[in-house]
Design a protein around this motif. Structure first.
Motif, PDB file in Angstrom:
ATOM      1  N   ALA A  61       0.812  -1.224   0.000  1.00 35.00           N
ATOM      2  CA  ALA A  61       0.000   0.000   0.000  1.00 35.00           C
ATOM      3  C   ALA A  61       0.844   1.273   0.000  1.00 35.00           C
ATOM      4  O   ALA A  61       0.293   2.366  -0.148  1.00 35.00           O
ATOM      5  N   LEU A  62       2.155   1.148   0.163  1.00 32.57           N
ATOM      6  CA  LEU A  62       2.968   2.347   0.421  1.00 32.57           C
ATOM      7  C   LEU A  62       2.865   3.420  -0.653  1.00 32.57           C
ATOM      8  O   LEU A  62       2.908   4.607  -0.347  1.00 32.57           O
ATOM      9  N   ASP A  63       2.743   3.025  -1.926  1.00 31.89           N
ATOM     10  CA  ASP A  63       2.738   4.059  -2.969  1.00 31.89           C
ATOM     11  C   ASP A  63       1.347   4.478  -3.407  1.00 31.89           C
ATOM     12  O   ASP A  63       1.207   5.210  -4.384  1.00 31.89           O
ATOM     13  N   ASN A  64       0.327   4.035  -2.717  1.00 32.78           N
ATOM     14  CA  ASN A  64      -1.046   4.455  -3.034  1.00 32.78           C
ATOM     15  C   ASN A  64      -1.605   5.202  -1.821  1.00 32.78           C
ATOM     16  O   ASN A  64      -1.902   4.598  -0.790  1.00 32.78           O
ATOM     17  N   PRO A  65      -1.747   6.547  -1.915  1.00 33.56           N
ATOM     18  CA  PRO A  65      -2.153   7.331  -0.730  1.00 33.56           C
ATOM     19  C   PRO A  65      -3.453   6.849  -0.102  1.00 33.56           C
ATOM     20  O   PRO A  65      -3.550   6.753   1.124  1.00 33.56           O
ATOM     21  N   LEU A  97      10.850  13.943  -1.848  1.00 31.72           N
ATOM     22  CA  LEU A  97      10.409  13.507  -0.516  1.00 31.72           C
ATOM     23  C   LEU A  97      11.238  12.290  -0.096  1.00 31.72           C
ATOM     24  O   LEU A  97      10.951  11.158  -0.505  1.00 31.72           O
ATOM     25  N   ALA A  98      12.302  12.536   0.667  1.00 32.95           N
ATOM     26  CA  ALA A  98      13.208  11.464   1.092  1.00 32.95           C
ATOM     27  C   ALA A  98      12.825  11.027   2.504  1.00 32.95           C
ATOM     28  O   ALA A  98      13.605  11.164   3.444  1.00 32.95           O
ATOM     29  N   LEU A  99      11.608  10.508   2.635  1.00 33.12           N
ATOM     30  CA  LEU A  99      11.117  10.078   3.950  1.00 33.12           C
ATOM     31  C   LEU A  99      11.138   8.554   4.016  1.00 33.12           C
ATOM     32  O   LEU A  99      11.156   7.891   2.983  1.00 33.12           O
ATOM     33  N   SER A 100      11.137   8.019   5.228  1.00 36.15           N
ATOM     34  CA  SER A 100      11.354   6.582   5.385  1.00 36.15           C
ATOM     35  C   SER A 100      10.229   5.762   4.745  1.00 36.15           C
ATOM     36  O   SER A 100       9.085   6.214   4.655  1.00 36.15           O
ATOM     37  N   ALA A 101      10.585   4.556   4.316  1.00 34.80           N
ATOM     38  CA  ALA A 101       9.627   3.668   3.648  1.00 34.80           C
ATOM     39  C   ALA A 101       8.832   2.896   4.683  1.00 34.80           C
ATOM     40  O   ALA A 101       8.810   1.664   4.693  1.00 34.80           O
ATOM     41  N   THR A 102       8.188   3.632   5.582  1.00 35.46           N
ATOM     42  CA  THR A 102       7.323   3.024   6.595  1.00 35.46           C
ATOM     43  C   THR A 102       5.922   3.583   6.393  1.00 35.46           C
ATOM     44  O   THR A 102       5.735   4.527   5.614  1.00 35.46           O
ATOM     45  N   VAL A 103       4.953   3.018   7.098  1.00 32.71           N
ATOM     46  CA  VAL A 103       3.574   3.514   6.966  1.00 32.71           C
ATOM     47  C   VAL A 103       3.521   4.998   7.337  1.00 32.71           C
ATOM     48  O   VAL A 103       2.944   5.817   6.620  1.00 32.71           O
ATOM     49  N   GLU A 104       4.184   5.365   8.442  1.00 35.53           N
ATOM     50  CA  GLU A 104       4.165   6.771   8.885  1.00 35.53           C
ATOM     51  C   GLU A 104       4.935   7.665   7.910  1.00 35.53           C
ATOM     52  O   GLU A 104       4.481   8.767   7.575  1.00 35.53           O
ATOM     53  N   GLY A 105       6.089   7.182   7.440  1.00 37.14           N
ATOM     54  CA  GLY A 105       6.903   7.969   6.515  1.00 37.14           C
ATOM     55  C   GLY A 105       6.168   8.248   5.223  1.00 37.14           C
ATOM     56  O   GLY A 105       6.132   9.387   4.737  1.00 37.14           O
ATOM     57  N   GLN A 106       5.535   7.226   4.669  1.00 34.91           N
ATOM     58  CA  GLN A 106       4.849   7.410   3.395  1.00 34.91           C
ATOM     59  C   GLN A 106       3.519   8.140   3.560  1.00 34.91           C
ATOM     60  O   GLN A 106       3.092   8.852   2.659  1.00 34.91           O
ATOM     61  N   THR A 107       2.870   8.003   4.733  1.00 29.04           N
ATOM     62  CA  THR A 107       1.663   8.801   4.989  1.00 29.04           C
ATOM     63  C   THR A 107       2.044  10.280   4.990  1.00 29.04           C
ATOM     64  O   THR A 107       1.347  11.120   4.412  1.00 29.04           O
ATOM     65  N   THR A 108       3.173  10.596   5.623  1.00 28.29           N
ATOM     66  CA  THR A 108       3.653  11.983   5.652  1.00 28.29           C
ATOM     67  C   THR A 108       4.000  12.449   4.239  1.00 28.29           C
ATOM     68  O   THR A 108       3.667  13.580   3.848  1.00 28.29           O
ATOM     69  N   ALA A 109       4.650  11.569   3.459  1.00 27.54           N
ATOM     70  CA  ALA A 109       5.030  11.927   2.092  1.00 27.54           C
ATOM     71  C   ALA A 109       3.785  12.239   1.253  1.00 27.54           C
ATOM     72  O   ALA A 109       3.756  13.246   0.532  1.00 27.54           O
ATOM     73  N   HIS A 110       2.768  11.391   1.365  1.00 24.22           N
ATOM     74  CA  HIS A 110       1.544  11.636   0.593  1.00 24.22           C
ATOM     75  C   HIS A 110       0.866  12.933   1.034  1.00 24.22           C
ATOM     76  O   HIS A 110       0.330  13.676   0.209  1.00 24.22           O
ATOM     77  N   TYR A 111       0.913  13.204   2.341  1.00 22.64           N
ATOM     78  CA  TYR A 111       0.303  14.436   2.846  1.00 22.64           C
ATOM     79  C   TYR A 111       1.027  15.664   2.280  1.00 22.64           C
ATOM     80  O   TYR A 111       0.397  16.618   1.824  1.00 22.64           O
TER      81      TYR A 111
END
Lengths: 239, 197
Positions: free
Chosen positions: A83-87, B140-154
């Motif tokens: 799911a990481l690349d799909n917001p 966006l060089a944020l960590s590949a974790t749920v929190e990191g990617q949630t922040t990146a998408h935001y």
């Protein structure tokens, strides 16, 4: 005599404890929502496994049953990675895990909900279809004892043209049965009853419907609010 | 056992990351034994750092000047901003010498569980920097974790209407990595991000 169990479990939340360890809350197939200390849980090796939504094999052990206990784990399915690349998928996976974390009591088995949750997580992480999440919330309400009755109209008894739900009883109401009260009722999107495709508007309507009952029964009763992760997911659906 | 000053030194050292009371005692003893070559220079370096180091008001980096040396370096590509979680990430990227643009430190990741919302991070400062003009890309060089990617998408969402390119670091097989040693999440991310060779 030490107590122990092993189970398949979905990671719900992870809190770093000290420099190296983590306190992990999981949703086990047979054990329900449980927490434990994972030694080295903050390490590079374990951090990728301990992501919310991932399915693990978990071994829990404590000296006494009511202690926090320690956990060891092995990865079974890396759902979060999908799911990481799909917001939308990522927000949905986070919301789903946060909802279980908030709504379910600790150490109480909810096998049917576990199976549904795993199914929803797998489907949702792959395609980010909000309908899977909305259907899962209906199942969550049922598991909590506040299931919606969407089979027949509460007014006419008919099963045709059911387009509303009573905000008080959670029972379906047909267009004919709603009459002049239609604007006071919650919209029932058809995909919740009969399956099939759902538009973004349908998903938003479904989440308003489930949100109303979750607010009233699951959160207000505990003096809580819906988790921020769910609000973020709903916001993403609006944009 | 030891004097109050030594106990205080051990106590302070044991608060550092990676050190417990036992290793703190060993370090304190080593410092005291080599007063001229270790203790005095370390004390001077600590005092100088405490007085001089400040947070860069532009990017959030640590430096003895604000704006920091990276922000004031005329040779840097001012059209690219690399968004990182922590100053340690700037140091990691600088070690590679592969990036010559500017940075922006968010100061953390979105984490509803820990009560960290967008208002607790330096995301408004980032959007302000981008809107001031001259920036063409945010990495966006944020960590590949749920929190990191949630922040990146935001952040990507917040920068959507600025018209700049928003990119993220690739996730996948590390240099020197063997497939049978990687976790499922990394392999599936690498498969998703495959490219023509």
């Amino acid at each position: 005599m030490a107590v122990s169990w092993e189970d398949r479990a979905i990671v719900l939340s992870v809190r770093t404890h000290g420099e190296h360890d983590a306190i992990v809350t999981v949703f086990g197939a047979d054990q329900g929502r449980s927490s434990g200390m994972v030694k080295g849980g903050a390490s590079r090796r374990l951090r990728s496994q301990l992501q919310a939504g991932n399915l693990l094999k978990v071994w829990w052990r404590a000296r006494l049953e009511d202690q926090l206990g320690t956990m060891t784990c092995e990865p079974l399915q890396a759902i979060a990675g999908m799911a990481l690349d799909n917001p939308l998928a990522l927000a949905g996976v986070s919301a789903l895990c946060a909802m279980i974390d908030v709504c379910l009591p600790e150490r109480e088995s909810h096998r049917a909900l576990f199976d549904r949750t795993l199914e929803a997580l797998t489907e949702f992480s792959a395609n980010g279809d909000g309908a899977h999440y909305a259907r899962w919330e209906v199942d969550l309400l049922r598991e909590l004892g506040f299931g919606l009755d969407l089979s027949v109209c509460a007014v006419t008894g008919s099963d045709a043209d059911l387009v509303y739900v009573s905000p008080k009883t959670g029972r379906a109401v047909s267009r004919q049965g709603a009459g002049t009260y239609a604007d006071r009722l919650l919209v029932l999107p058809s995909f919740l009853r009969s399956g099939g495709q759902a538009t973004p508007d349908d998903v938003r309507a479904a989440l308003r419907l489930t949100g109303h009952f979750l607010d009233g029964h699951a959160f207000a009763a505990q003096g809580r609010h819906a988790p921020a992760a769910r609000a973020r997911f709903v916001d993403l659906l609006k944009s | 056992m030891a004097g109050a000053e030594i106990e205080a030194l051990i106590r302070q050292l044991s608060r550092l990351p990676g050190l417990g009371p036992r290793s703190a005692r060993r370090i304190a003893l080593a410092l005291i034994k080599r007063r001229d070559s270790l203790l005095d220079p370390l004390a001077r370096a600590l005092t100088a750092a405490a007085e001089a180091v400040k947070v860069c008001k532009v990017c959030g980096n640590f430096d003895s000047q604000s704006p920091c040396t990276i922000c004031t370096d005329a040779k840097r590509d001012r059209a690219t901003i690399c968004v990182v979680e922590d100053v340690a990430d700037i140091w990691a990227l600088e070690r590679t010498a592969a990036y010559r643009g500017l940075y922006h430190v968010t100061g953390g990741l979105l984490s509803p569980l820990d009560g960290v919302g967008p208002g607790d991070l330096r995301i408004d400062d980032l959007t302000r920097r981008v809107r001031e003009g001259g920036v063409k890309e945010a990495i966006l060089a944020l960590s590949a974790t749920v929190e990191g990617q949630t922040t990146a998408h935001y952040i990507a969402d917040r920068l959507k209407d600025t018209g700049i390119t928003v990119s993220g670091l690739a996730h996948g097989v590390p240099v020197g990595g063997q497939l049978d040693c990687l976790d499922d999440g990394t392999i599936s991310a690498a498969l998703k991000a495959r490219r023509a060779v």
